[in-house]
Scaffold this motif. Structure first.
Motif, mmCIF file in Angstrom:
data_model
loop_
_atom_site.group_PDB
_atom_site.id
_atom_site.type_symbol
_atom_site.label_atom_id
_atom_site.label_comp_id
_atom_site.label_asym_id
_atom_site.label_seq_id
_atom_site.Cartn_x
_atom_site.Cartn_y
_atom_site.Cartn_z
ATOM 1 N N TRP A 48 0.836 -1.202 0.000
ATOM 2 C CA TRP A 48 0.000 0.000 0.000
ATOM 3 C C TRP A 48 0.867 1.248 0.000
ATOM 4 O O TRP A 48 0.632 2.202 -0.767
ATOM 5 N N TRP A 49 1.879 1.270 0.871
ATOM 6 C CA TRP A 49 2.789 2.423 0.940
ATOM 7 C C TRP A 49 3.600 2.552 -0.351
ATOM 8 O O TRP A 49 3.872 3.670 -0.804
ATOM 9 N N GLN A 62 2.684 1.879 -3.370
ATOM 10 C CA GLN A 62 1.851 2.497 -4.398
ATOM 11 C C GLN A 62 1.792 4.010 -4.205
ATOM 12 O O GLN A 62 1.804 4.764 -5.175
ATOM 13 N N ARG A 63 1.715 4.464 -2.972
ATOM 14 C CA ARG A 63 1.633 5.901 -2.715
ATOM 15 C C ARG A 63 2.953 6.615 -2.965
ATOM 16 O O ARG A 63 2.972 7.742 -3.450
ATOM 17 N N THR A 78 -2.448 13.766 -3.210
ATOM 18 C CA THR A 78 -1.923 13.213 -4.454
ATOM 19 C C THR A 78 -0.415 13.425 -4.447
ATOM 20 O O THR A 78 0.058 14.557 -4.442
ATOM 21 N N GLU A 103 -7.059 14.019 1.585
ATOM 22 C CA GLU A 103 -6.678 13.169 0.456
ATOM 23 C C GLU A 103 -5.503 13.832 -0.257
ATOM 24 O O GLU A 103 -5.618 14.950 -0.753
#
Length: 279
Positions: free
Chosen positions: A88-89, A91-92, A250, A248
């Protein structure tokens, strides 16, 4: 990039500054992690800041958030972990799961080393309280005599990755002799713990609202690197720690550029006039 500031203000670097790497040669950046600890104060959101000692090789005398470079042992897969998994990390932050694991562990370790705040607990639902009785382990971590995995295992603690939020990704400009690919994390100050300045890397540690810190910068009472300044401007948009943690984001790599004007070097950020033309 969410929250990017387009008003450059005065980002001139100190007189006498010059890029420390010959033109055409680029130093590969090292992975690093920085954590903004936030809490709700009487005037709204507050963030924990430290003024680095002037003798440091990087960011000497600057006011910064706790953080530092990744230790190879931060990638140890034996760390007991609760929260979003490394995938998960990854991907960010646009990296491998192995690097992501190391970054999260570095964030927790550096925060503990530099502020005494430990994002870990006996289980997935609890956090440690007063961290004072871990003082010896904290010193051993700083000295690199102990790894984060060894510390957590010895104390039967679980790393609480669920308490961290990804915020941004800054890379030191080309031309600098020390470059870092730094992932910025956000975390709420744990109840029952105290953030301190018991680190050899800082001469002062304190809580301030982002607007207070930016006013200090504008009046010359502190010095901020562009990533710190922009992050404070972004945090100033939030009325409390809760809204910041729920934001949120980006994420994209932000790589400033150094340009020379009127005999002095200046920092340009993506989206600012002249950035695309700068080499």
């Amino acid at each position: 990039m969410s929250g990017m500031v387009l008003d450059p203000g005065d980002r001139s670097l100190p007189t006498g500054f010059a890029p420390g790497v010959p033109a055409g040669r680029v130093v590969a950046p090292k992975d690093a992690a920085t954590v903004m600890l936030v809490r709700d104060g009487s005037a709204g959101l507050e963030v924990f800041l430290q003024k680095r000692v002037k003798g440091m090789a990087f960011a000497a005398g600057m006011t910064v958030f706790p953080g530092g470079g990744v230790d190879p042992r931060d990638a140890d897969v034996s760390v007991s972990w609760h929260g979003p998994e490394p995938d998960w990390w990854a991907q960010r932050f646009g990296c491998t799961p192995e690097t992501a694991r190391a970054l999260v562990c570095a964030a927790v370790r550096e925060t503990f080393e530099e502020s005494g705040v430990l994002l870990a607990g006996p289980d997935a639902a609890t956090l440690v309280g007063d961290t004072g009785h871990y003082a010896a382990a904290r010193a051993a971590l700083v000295a690199r005599d102990l790894s984060l995995a060894e510390f957590l295992a010895g104390e039967d603690l679980v790393l609480r990755a669920d308490l961290l939020r990804p915020w941004s990704n800054w890379v030191t400009p080309e031309g600098e002799p020390r470059r870092y690919d730094t992932r910025f994390f956000l975390a709420a100050m744990p109840t029952g713990q105290q953030a301190d300045g018991s680190t050899s890397e800082a001469v002062e540690a304190y809580w301030a609202t982002p607007r207070q810190a930016l006013a200090d910068f504008a009046d010359g009472r502190c010095h901020l690197l562009p990533p710190t300044r922009v992050t404070l401007e972004e945090l100033a948009e939030h009325s409390g720690a809760g809204t910041a943690l729920e934001a949120e984001r980006t994420l994209a790599k932000i790589i400033p550029k150094l340009v020379q004007r009127d005999g002095r070097w200046h920092v340009l950020l993506p989206g600012e006039p002249g950035f695309e033309e700068a080499k």
